[in-house]
Design an enzyme around this catalytic site. Structure first.
Site, PDB file in Angstrom:
ATOM      1  N   ASN A 182       0.661  -1.047  -0.105  1.00  0.00           N
ATOM      2  CA  ASN A 182       0.167   0.018   0.196  1.00  0.00           C
ATOM      3  C   ASN A 182       1.324   1.541  -0.227  1.00  0.00           C
ATOM      4  O   ASN A 182       0.405   2.632  -0.239  1.00  0.00           O
ATOM      5  CB  ASN A 182      -1.117   0.223   1.067  1.00  0.00           C
ATOM      6  CG  ASN A 182      -1.686  -1.053   1.384  1.00  0.00           C
ATOM      7  OD1 ASN A 182      -2.298  -1.165   2.239  1.00  0.00           O
ATOM      8  ND2 ASN A 182      -2.215  -1.505   0.316  1.00  0.00           N
ATOM      9  N   GLN A 184       3.151   2.617  -1.543  1.00  0.00           N
ATOM     10  CA  GLN A 184       3.773   2.676  -2.749  1.00  0.00           C
ATOM     11  C   GLN A 184       2.786   4.272  -2.561  1.00  0.00           C
ATOM     12  O   GLN A 184       3.135   5.357  -3.802  1.00  0.00           O
ATOM     13  CB  GLN A 184       4.022   2.302  -3.978  1.00  0.00           C
ATOM     14  CG  GLN A 184       3.386   2.446  -5.277  1.00  0.00           C
ATOM     15  CD  GLN A 184       2.734   2.269  -5.961  1.00  0.00           C
ATOM     16  OE1 GLN A 184       1.036   2.008  -4.924  1.00  0.00           O
ATOM     17  NE2 GLN A 184       2.102   2.048  -6.847  1.00  0.00           N
ATOM     18  N   LYS A 198      -5.730  -0.278   9.260  1.00  0.00           N
ATOM     19  CA  LYS A 198      -5.678   1.633   8.818  1.00  0.00           C
ATOM     20  C   LYS A 198      -6.488   2.717   8.781  1.00  0.00           C
ATOM     21  O   LYS A 198      -5.779   3.699   9.550  1.00  0.00           O
ATOM     22  CB  LYS A 198      -6.755   1.301   7.076  1.00  0.00           C
ATOM     23  CG  LYS A 198      -4.907   0.903   6.164  1.00  0.00           C
ATOM     24  CD  LYS A 198      -5.735   0.692   5.073  1.00  0.00           C
ATOM     25  CE  LYS A 198      -5.153  -0.278   3.932  1.00  0.00           C
ATOM     26  NZ  LYS A 198      -5.542  -0.427   2.330  1.00  0.00           N
ATOM     27  N   ASP A 242     -12.307   0.603  -2.812  1.00  0.00           N
ATOM     28  CA  ASP A 242     -11.823   0.222  -3.972  1.00  0.00           C
ATOM     29  C   ASP A 242     -12.493  -0.748  -5.027  1.00  0.00           C
ATOM     30  O   ASP A 242     -11.597  -1.407  -5.491  1.00  0.00           O
ATOM     31  CB  ASP A 242     -10.444  -0.566  -3.620  1.00  0.00           C
ATOM     32  CG  ASP A 242     -11.214  -1.228  -2.545  1.00  0.00           C
ATOM     33  OD1 ASP A 242     -12.163  -1.577  -1.990  1.00  0.00           O
ATOM     34  OD2 ASP A 242     -10.021  -1.691  -1.579  1.00  0.00           O
ATOM     35  N   CYS A 285     -26.543  10.882 -10.100  1.00  0.00           N
ATOM     36  CA  CYS A 285     -25.692  10.355  -9.232  1.00  0.00           C
ATOM     37  C   CYS A 285     -25.150   9.211  -9.686  1.00  0.00           C
ATOM     38  O   CYS A 285     -24.867   8.811 -10.965  1.00  0.00           O
ATOM     39  CB  CYS A 285     -27.596   9.559  -8.630  1.00  0.00           C
ATOM     40  SG  CYS A 285     -27.703   8.531  -9.684  1.00  0.00           S
ATOM     41  N   CYS A 302      -9.478  -6.291 -10.557  1.00  0.00           N
ATOM     42  CA  CYS A 302      -8.706  -5.778  -9.371  1.00  0.00           C
ATOM     43  C   CYS A 302      -7.293  -6.070  -8.740  1.00  0.00           C
ATOM     44  O   CYS A 302      -6.057  -5.001  -8.369  1.00  0.00           O
ATOM     45  CB  CYS A 302      -9.430  -4.345  -8.415  1.00  0.00           C
ATOM     46  SG  CYS A 302     -10.703  -4.179  -9.032  1.00  0.00           S
TER      47      CYS A 302
HETATM   48 ZN   LIG Z   1     -28.845   8.260 -10.891  1.00  0.00          ZN
END
Ligand SMILES: [Zn+2]
Length: 383
Positions: A182, A184, A198, A242, A285, A302
């Site tokens: 993490n 970096q 964290k 994330d 939204c 990911c």
């Molecule tokens: Zn919307």
């Protein structure tokens, strides 16, 4: 005084109501009473600078000697002397407020209560001299509550700068622990804190920077069952998540609770940011942008995706900037616009992001059927 020196004209005096009008037209109002006298309040938007400190500190608060400066004390006597000092220091356009703070209050003019203490006056000096912020704006920041979802790549710069700016309460929501990979980009954390939750690591960094910020820790994952409780009672929510499930839950909760949501995302060398503000009829939204969660096949893997370490720094700071603007009510928020950054090209691009009438989240036919934990298709952490 040398007898040959022409006598200076007396200091101009103006009434409090006139002073307020001048202040609104960009005159700087300086409350020259001592720090302890101002504790009970001072004119809204005034800068507190004790008369004795004027020679040493006036350049910090008024760099432009041609700006009109108004001085105010308790009754209007010390402010006359302060105005004379200012004139000797080269400020030509000065006036003293007749009757001082006593008359200011008696006439019912706006007062900021609980003026900043000495630490805050010094710490936020560069905010206080901005007419768009001033004491009243700094008070808004000190009273603000911002939820930071994710104490990772985006949350790091956002958290540090919001704490530095004096946001009074920061709620950190993250269930992860600090990993060496993490560091970096997640500059809230430190090598010595690898393995620590964290939230706790972040709290150490934030309070080391600004001990007066109240840092609340929620060391849990955002879920359907807790999302409303976690973000309720905040003025702004920053999405530094994330993963897609968290983003959809935050979007739904912020829409229902009418809390502005500051979105940011990074991938490889590019990032984007926007503001979804459910208090506004014209605001899109998150689902106007991404109507449905991607399928497992479409979603980037990911845990294998890379990201340039400085990139979340840029995007997280855009998010912090938007959050501060929203708290202060200044500027033009990133509502209805998607700001995209390409680090390799060194180029920002702005895309129009109108509200979608057919949006499954906020559109005409949208209906809320409860919060839903969508499948976790992206478990890795590049945030
Ligand atoms: Zn919307």
């Amino acid at each position: 005084m040398n007898a040959a020196t022409p006598r200076q004209a007396p200091i101009r005096e103006i009434d409090p109501a006139e002073a307020l009008a001048h202040q609104r037209a960009d005159a700087l109002l300086i409350d020259v009473r001592d720090d302890n006298e101002r504790d009970a309040g001072m004119p809204e938007g005034a800068i507190g600078l004790a008369r004795a400190d004027i020679p040493e500190r006036i350049r910090e608060v008024a760099a432009d000697p041609s700006r009109e400066i108004l001085t105010l004390c308790a009754t209007g006597r010390r402010s006359l002397l302060a105005a004379e000092t200012l004139r000797e220091l080269g400020y030509a356009n000065v006036a003293s407020v007749r009757g001082g703070f006593g008359r200011w209050q008696a006439e019912g003019l706006p007062v900021a209560r609980g003026a900043l203490d000495a630490d805050a006056s010094e710490r936020y000096a560069r905010h206080l001299v901005l007419p768009e912020i001033g004491v009243a704006g700094q008070q808004k920041l000190l009273n603000a509550r911002v939820a930071l979802v994710g104490a990772g790549g985006l949350g790091s710069p956002a958290g540090l700068y919001l704490a530095a700016a004096g946001v009074g309460t920061l709620t950190l929501i993250d269930d992860d622990r600090v990993d060496r990979s993490n560091l970096q980009r997640q500059v809230l954390h430190a090598d010595a804190r690898v393995g620590m939750p964290k939230t706790e690591s972040a709290q150490l960094a934030l309070n080391a920077l600004n001990p007066s910020v109240r840092v609340r820790l929620e060391s849990q994952r955002v879920r359907a069952a807790n999302v409303e409780t976690l973000v309720r009672d905040h003025d702004v929510v920053i999405d530094g998540a994330d993963n897609f499930p968290t983003r959809y839950l935050l979007d739904a909760a912020c829409r229902r609770l009418k809390i502005p949501l500051v979105y940011g995302a990074v991938h490889r060398f590019t990032g984007q940011a926007s503001v979804f503000d459910a208090r506004r009829d014209d605001s899109p939204c998150y689902r106007c942008l991404f109507p449905e969660p991607p399928s497992a096949a479409e979603a980037p893997n990911c845990s294998e995706a890379g990201v340039l370490g400085v990139l979340p720094g840029v995007i997280g700071l855009l998010q912090a900037t938007e959050a501060i603007k929203l708290v202060l009510g200044i500027g033009e928020p990133l509502v209805g616009r998607l700001l995209c950054y390409d680090a390799l090209a060194a180029r920002f691009r702005e895309l129009k992001l109108p509200r979608d009438p057919a949006c499954p989240g906020c559109g005409r036919d949208a209906s809320f059927a409860g919060y839903e934990d969508v499948a976790r298709i992206c478990g890795g952490s590049v945030g």
